[in-house]
Design an enzyme around this catalytic site. Structure first.
Site, short mmCIF file in Angstrom:
data_model
loop_
_atom_site.label_atom_id
_atom_site.label_comp_id
_atom_site.label_asym_id
_atom_site.label_seq_id
_atom_site.Cartn_x
_atom_site.Cartn_y
_atom_site.Cartn_z
N GLY A 74 0.81 -1.20 0.00
CA GLY A 74 0.00 0.00 0.00
C GLY A 74 0.85 1.25 0.00
O GLY A 74 0.51 2.25 -0.65
N THR A 75 1.96 1.21 0.73
CA THR A 75 2.88 2.35 0.76
C THR A 75 3.44 2.62 -0.63
O THR A 75 3.51 3.78 -1.09
CB THR A 75 4.03 2.10 1.75
N SER A 193 -4.40 -1.60 0.22
CA SER A 193 -3.41 -2.60 0.63
C SER A 193 -4.13 -3.89 1.00
O SER A 193 -4.99 -3.90 1.87
CB SER A 193 -2.61 -2.08 1.82
N HIS A 195 -3.41 -6.71 2.59
CA HIS A 195 -3.38 -7.35 3.90
C HIS A 195 -4.31 -6.68 4.90
O HIS A 195 -4.60 -7.24 5.96
CB HIS A 195 -1.94 -7.40 4.44
N CYS A 317 5.85 5.85 20.81
CA CYS A 317 6.95 6.39 20.00
C CYS A 317 7.55 5.28 19.16
O CYS A 317 7.73 4.16 19.61
CB CYS A 317 8.02 6.99 20.92
#
Length: 372
Positions: A74-75, A193, A195, A317
């Site tokens: 997807g990225t 995407s 998945h 983070c």
């Protein structure tokens, strides 16, 4: 640590492989191994399977088969989609909401432009449409990016209400939305995407509407047929089978999940010093995020894991940036002590009830250790 099987509640990160995908993948591995560009029998078999996968995905998304391409993720689809638009228009400016996926933010930063702009959102995560329209109208803007739904808090964006100037294409990142809610209708490029809907990992979808000016931004031939090298034919076919199956059951599953998430939202809201974030109504059916004061998100995740529940911390983070969630920060929400719960298609009412009890115990135990 609990000895019982973990109840997986992180479907927003990745859904379990759908049975339809599993069965299709096993069969396709026997026939889809060859290069679909070759003219021998094995190559023709692979081409037939790849064309079938593209046709099924196109039908599921309501587009033409020649508008669909498969990418490595997807990225990758977002990067190719956005940068292909700016390459074609010759304008590097990208206007996007402040809560877009990091793939959009990285693409926007890759080719710096004074016309690039991040548009703010309200406390529920909904983009400021007036500010979006104003930014999109500035000289040098080559594309606008607006997600269909947010992957961290579930808020649906008013994509079809967005006013984008003629000549400025709109990319919609639909990764979090496909298979869960109806998709926006007004877009030039759409990405997803596999998945996320129960297909195999490593399959992204890039849809470019006919008439849209789009050029391959990376080395390689133009067009959607061959994006990123040798295609994974079995995975593409399995992704298509999963999407077809998920859409067939979407309304039934979404109704159940929306009700189950209402239960979790109520349990979380009842905890002292806890805020449930995101839009309570215009949202993904399966996802809820909440923030607890005086408690670290990673601590809650760990305590819930000990009780047999796998969830995510949207505000934790990351090892690479050491920064809290940009989504929660843009919304003005608490960026620590945050937990994201996302149901699978198989999550039961009994598991939701057990999770609610475990959540209260987990937060209480952490605060007790801290003397709160």
């Amino acid at each position: 640590m609990s000895s019982t099987p973990e109840v997986y509640l992180d479907a927003a990160s990745s859904e379990r492989l759908h049975p339809a995908a599993r069965d299709t993948l096993a069969a396709a591995l026997e026939r889809g191994y060859a290069d679909p560009r070759r003219l021998h029998r094995a190559g023709r078999d692979a081409r037939l399977l790849l064309d079938n996968a593209r046709a099924v995905v196109a039908d599921a998304l309501g587009v033409r088969a020649d508008e669909v391409g498969f990418t490595a993720s997807g990225t990758d689809a977002v990067h190719r989609g956005l940068l292909g638009l700016t390459t074609a228009t010759g304008r590097d400016g990208i206007v996007h909401s402040a809560v877009e996926h990091s793939a959009v933010l990285h693409a926007a930063a890759w080719r710096p432009s004074p016309a690039t702009a991040s548009v703010g959102v309200d406390a529920r995560g909904r983009v400021d449409l007036a500010a979006l329209a104003a930014a999109a109208g500035r000289p040098g803007v080559g594309a606008v990016a607006l997600q269909a739904a947010n992957q961290e808090v579930g808020t649906l964006q008013p994509v079809d209400e967005a006013e984008v100037p003629d000549g400025v294409p709109l990319l919609v990142d639909a990764a979090a939305a496909v298979g869960h809610v109806p998709l926006p209708r007004r877009w030039s490029v759409l990405t997803a995407s596999a998945h996320k809907w129960g297909g195999p990992a490593g399959v992204g979808v890039l849809v470019v509407r006919r008439g849209t000016r789009w050029t391959q931004p990376f080395p390689g031939d133009d067009g959607l047929e061959e994006l990123g090298g040798f295609p994974n034919v079995p995975a593409a076919l399995a992704a298509a089978a999963a999407l077809q199956a998920v859409l067939a059951e979407r309304e039934e599953v979404a109704a159940r999940q929306f009700r189950q998430v209402e239960t979790i939202r109520a349990v979380a809201a009842a905890l002292p010093d806890t805020e449930v974030v995101g839009d309570p109504e215009a949202r993904l059916p399966h996802l809820v995020t909440f923030s607890c004061l005086y408690v670290g998100g990673d601590e809650i995740v760990d305590e819930l894991a000990r009780r047999g529940f796998g969830v995510a911390s949207g505000s934790a983070c990351t090892a690479s940036t050491l920064e809290p969630s940009h989504v929660l920060a843009a919304m003005g929400a608490l960026t620590h002590g945050n937990v994201r719960v996302s149901l699978t298609r198989e999550t039961t009412d009994e598991q939701v009830a057990a999770f609610g009890a475990a959540l209260g115990e987990a937060v209480g135990a952490i605060r007790a250790r801290a003397g709160l």
